[in-house]
Structures are given as C-alpha cells and as structure tokens.
Design a protein around this motif. Structure first.
Motif, mmCIF file in Angstrom:
data_model
loop_
_atom_site.group_PDB
_atom_site.id
_atom_site.type_symbol
_atom_site.label_atom_id
_atom_site.label_comp_id
_atom_site.label_asym_id
_atom_site.label_seq_id
_atom_site.Cartn_x
_atom_site.Cartn_y
_atom_site.Cartn_z
ATOM 1 N N MET A 1 0.846 -1.194 0.000
ATOM 2 C CA MET A 1 0.000 0.000 0.000
ATOM 3 C C MET A 1 0.882 1.244 0.000
ATOM 4 N N ARG A 2 0.626 2.147 -0.942
ATOM 5 C CA ARG A 2 1.342 3.419 -1.014
ATOM 6 C C ARG A 2 0.640 4.457 -0.137
ATOM 7 N N PHE A 3 1.419 5.473 0.243
ATOM 8 C CA PHE A 3 0.862 6.590 0.996
ATOM 9 C C PHE A 3 1.330 7.899 0.381
ATOM 10 N N SER A 4 0.388 8.820 0.204
ATOM 11 C CA SER A 4 0.671 10.103 -0.406
ATOM 12 C C SER A 4 0.113 11.219 0.461
ATOM 13 N N VAL A 5 0.698 12.398 0.316
ATOM 14 C CA VAL A 5 0.297 13.571 1.093
ATOM 15 C C VAL A 5 -0.412 14.559 0.185
ATOM 16 N N PHE A 6 -1.556 15.052 0.660
ATOM 17 C CA PHE A 6 -2.376 16.004 -0.083
ATOM 18 C C PHE A 6 -2.189 17.389 0.541
ATOM 19 N N LEU A 7 -1.628 18.327 -0.212
ATOM 20 C CA LEU A 7 -1.364 19.686 0.290
ATOM 21 C C LEU A 7 -2.610 20.541 0.095
ATOM 22 N N ASN A 8 -3.564 20.434 1.035
ATOM 23 C CA ASN A 8 -4.884 21.044 0.847
ATOM 24 C C ASN A 8 -5.173 22.147 1.857
ATOM 25 N N ALA A 9 -4.144 22.888 2.280
ATOM 26 C CA ALA A 9 -4.337 23.933 3.296
ATOM 27 C C ALA A 9 -4.937 25.198 2.696
ATOM 28 N N ARG A 10 -5.601 25.975 3.567
ATOM 29 C CA ARG A 10 -6.271 27.207 3.169
ATOM 30 C C ARG A 10 -5.575 28.425 3.767
ATOM 31 N N SER A 11 -5.740 29.557 3.091
ATOM 32 C CA SER A 11 -5.310 30.857 3.601
ATOM 33 C C SER A 11 -6.545 31.700 3.877
ATOM 34 N N LEU A 12 -6.485 32.511 4.940
ATOM 35 C CA LEU A 12 -7.618 33.373 5.276
ATOM 36 C C LEU A 12 -7.392 34.824 4.873
ATOM 37 N N GLY A 13 -6.257 35.123 4.249
ATOM 38 C CA GLY A 13 -5.999 36.496 3.822
ATOM 39 C C GLY A 13 -4.666 36.595 3.108
ATOM 40 N N PRO A 14 -4.463 37.666 2.332
ATOM 41 C CA PRO A 14 -3.242 37.788 1.534
ATOM 42 C C PRO A 14 -1.971 37.785 2.375
ATOM 43 N N GLU A 15 -2.071 38.226 3.627
ATOM 44 C CA GLU A 15 -0.885 38.263 4.479
ATOM 45 C C GLU A 15 -0.424 36.857 4.870
ATOM 46 N N GLN A 16 -1.292 35.858 4.669
ATOM 47 C CA GLN A 16 -0.941 34.472 5.020
ATOM 48 C C GLN A 16 -0.400 33.677 3.835
ATOM 49 N N ASP A 17 -0.569 34.180 2.627
ATOM 50 C CA ASP A 17 -0.301 33.369 1.441
ATOM 51 C C ASP A 17 1.143 32.877 1.368
ATOM 52 N N ARG A 18 2.109 33.787 1.534
ATOM 53 C CA ARG A 18 3.505 33.395 1.346
ATOM 54 C C ARG A 18 3.953 32.394 2.422
ATOM 55 N N LYS A 19 3.575 32.647 3.675
ATOM 56 C CA LYS A 19 3.955 31.723 4.740
ATOM 57 C C LYS A 19 3.365 30.343 4.483
ATOM 58 N N LEU A 20 2.105 30.300 4.041
ATOM 59 C CA LEU A 20 1.482 29.020 3.726
ATOM 60 C C LEU A 20 2.267 28.273 2.658
ATOM 61 N N MET A 21 2.668 28.975 1.608
ATOM 62 C CA MET A 21 3.417 28.327 0.536
ATOM 63 C C MET A 21 4.738 27.758 1.040
#
Length: 367
Positions: free
Chosen positions: A1-21
């Motif tokens: 059985m393989r295991f994979s990671v899904f990068l499905n996080a959300r940002s709540l505002g433009p100030e969070q975008d870069r840190k999230l990435m």
C-alpha cells in the motif's frame, strides 16, 4: 500500500499566502524524507481557497526540482477551467520534468464562483470537461503533418496547426486519473490502463458512516472493467498500485482520545473557513446557471467525519486501513494540512506524517 500527502491547506488572507506556501514546501520535504510515495495538489481559484492551487502545475514543478524521486499528482484538475491547449502543454512539461512520475486526477469542478471567473456556465461544466478531454486526446495524438485540430468547446476556441510541445515523456501522455463514480469515468480509466480515484460515498448523498461499502462498490466496478480491458499484467499492476482512496483530514496521535480531541480542533477551523467561503459562493449561486446541486455536510457532523476523516492512534489507523488494503486499494491520499494552516495545524500535520511513517506504513507494508 502506497501513501501520499495532499497539500490542501487554506489561507484566510493575503498576508498568510507566502507563509502558507513556504510551510507546505517544508511539509512536502518532510514527507519525502519520511518515505511517502507522492505529493498531490488541488486545483482551485479565488477566495483564499488553497493559494498554491491557483497554478498547481507551477508549484508541482517547483517541488519536483527539489524532490526528483517523488511522484506528483493532482486531486483533481478542474478540467472546464483549463483551455485544452494549456492543459496538454502543462501536463507534457510536468511529465518530462518528473520523468513520467505524474498522476493527473481529472474532474468537472465543484464551485460556481470558480466557473464564473473563467466564463464557464456551471450547468455545462460536465459537457465542457468531456469536450476538453476529447480535444486533449486529439492534441496529444497530433503530428506536425496532420490536419489542424479545431477547438470549439464552450468558452474555448482555437486551431492547432502544428503540435503540442514538449512531447510527453510517458507513452501517449501522462496517466490521467478519473474519479470512478460514473460508468464512463471508470471505463475511461480502465480501458486506458490508468489508476482511478475511488470515492467513499454515492451521490446524491456525499457523506455517511459506512464508507467502506461505497469504496468496495466503486472499486469492484473499476477493477472489473480494468481486467476486462485485456491489458498486460504490468499495466494492470501499475493501475491498481496507484488506484487511490482519499481522506480530506488525516490525524494521528498517541491515543484515540487525543486524536479525536485534536481532530475536532482541526475541523472547527476548517468549517469556519468553509463558512466564510460559502458566504462568497452564495453570491455566485444567485442565478439558475450557477446553482450547486449538492451540499457537503458540516465537517463536525458524523456523516462528514465518517466519510472524509481518518484519525486515531497508529494502531487504530492500521486496523481501519487493513480492509482497504485487502480489497486492493493501492494508494491512500492523506489530507494532512486540511483547513487554515496555523502553526498548531502545521505541527499536527507534521506529527501525523511522522507517526504514519514510523508506525502505520511499516505495519501495512509487511502485510
């Protein structure tokens, strides 16, 4: 059985975008170092709904350069939102960059607001998706000397006179992964020898507390078609190895009680983000052309948790997954960053993949 990671996080505002990435980059590298098989990315637009998803192909290429042994996938590309020329070009380019380690989930999309942004009538999303995939196959097959491929599909127009470049790395083109929820989608995957996404529900209801019954139903349909298609043994094995069941939220802790308590923290943050997005989506649903026909249950309801979540101690998670492995599911896709990516959420996600790698994956690998 393989295991994979899904990068499905959300940002709540433009100030969070870069840190999230940047945080997701670190999470993906950790998963790679821990022995996960693939990184999957979503395809979404607007509203702070997963900033990396506005062009998942670019983000996947960025990660692939740093993790050359990793497979990359999409769960899923909203086909009506892509001009078929750009879709085939990007898939070919990423197919080359990853040396064929690419799995392109395909679907017709779920959100009217996204359709409006791309001038797609939500009611026509299914037919436009089917049309784009048919055009894509013609573009992949086209040689320089062949007649032009005419494109006339909803908002997408054009004429391709020469060929798509670069050529694909994989034979024909990279593997597509339809959701095996309709006969046509399951048959497309089976006849081409591609893996498929196997859902844990049956529309119109999209939640429930008996997910395995639905997984078995859709898997048996897909596998039957795959075996009937007459592929060689290696093709069948590869397709089943990557046939994928997805959990939107995976959370592991030392005890079941701790895992449930922390899961509820995660899901409260997730539901708050969804409610915020839905307030915008309702503006998009103000006319007949853009009204959704289904509703996802509240994330704190047992219907949602039973269908979309995998949680508990390592031992509980192993026992939950044994029937899926015995059935033949090849790949478990784990949403380990679901919801707003706070520091606490990232710590939860990192601990989850560490426990999976140290306890869950070895136990299932040895079955």
């Amino acid at each position: 059985m393989r295991f994979s990671v899904f990068l499905n996080a959300r940002s709540l505002g433009p100030e969070q975008d870069r840190k999230l990435m940047k945080d997701l980059e670190g999470h993906a590298k950790l998963a790679s170092n821990l022995g996960f098989d693939a990184i999957f990315l979503p395809d979404h637009h607007f509203n702070g709904y997963m900033p990396i998803a506005s062009d998942s192909f670019i983000y996947a290429a960025y990660l692939a350069a740093q993790m050359p042994d990793m497979h990359f996938g999409f769960s899923v590309v909203s086909v009506p939102l892509h001009h078929p020329v750009r879709l085939t070009e990007r898939i070919n380019l990423l197919d080359q960059i990853t040396d064929g380690k690419l799995l392109v989930g395909v679907g017709s999309g779920t959100t009217p607001e996204e359709m409006i942004g791309f001038a797609v009538d939500y009611r026509n999303a299914g037919p436009i998706s089917e049309g784009n995939l048919a055009i894509a196959e013609k573009l992949w097959a086209k040689r320089m000397e062949d007649p032009a491929v005419e494109i006339d599909n909803g908002p997408y127009q054009g004429k391709v006179l020469q060929r798509i470049t670069p050529a694909p790395y994989s034979k024909g083109h990279a593997r597509l992964m339809p959701v095996a929820m309709k006969e046509a989608s399951a048959r497309r995957a089976a006849e081409n020898g591609w893996p498929a996404f196997i859902p844990a529900f049956t529309p119109p209801k999209i939640g429930g507390t008996e997910p395995f019954l639905h997984v078995k139903k859709w898997f048996d349909i897909y596998k039957g078609m795959l075996l009937e298609a007459g592929h060689d043994e290696a093709t069948v094995k590869s397709a089943l190895d990557w046939t994928t069941h997805t959990y939107q939220a995976v959370h592991i802790a030392e005890t079941d009680e701790q895992a449930r308590e922390e899961l509820e923290i995660i899901l409260r943050g997730y539901q708050d983000a969804v409610d915020r997005e839905n307030a915008f989506n309702r503006r998009a649903e103000s006319d007949e052309a853009n009204t959704k026909t289904d509703r996802t249950p509240n994330a704190l309801d047992e219907d949602y948790i039973g269908t979309w979540c995998l949680y508990g101690s390592p031992e509980t998670v192993i026992e939950h997954l044994r029937p899926y492995q015995e059935l033949g599911i090849g790949n478990i896709l784990c949403g380990t960053t679901t919801g707003p990516l706070t520091d606490q959420r990232l710590a939860f996600g990192n601990r989850t993949i560490e426990l999976m790698a140290s306890k869950v994956m070895p136990a299932l690998a040895n079955m």
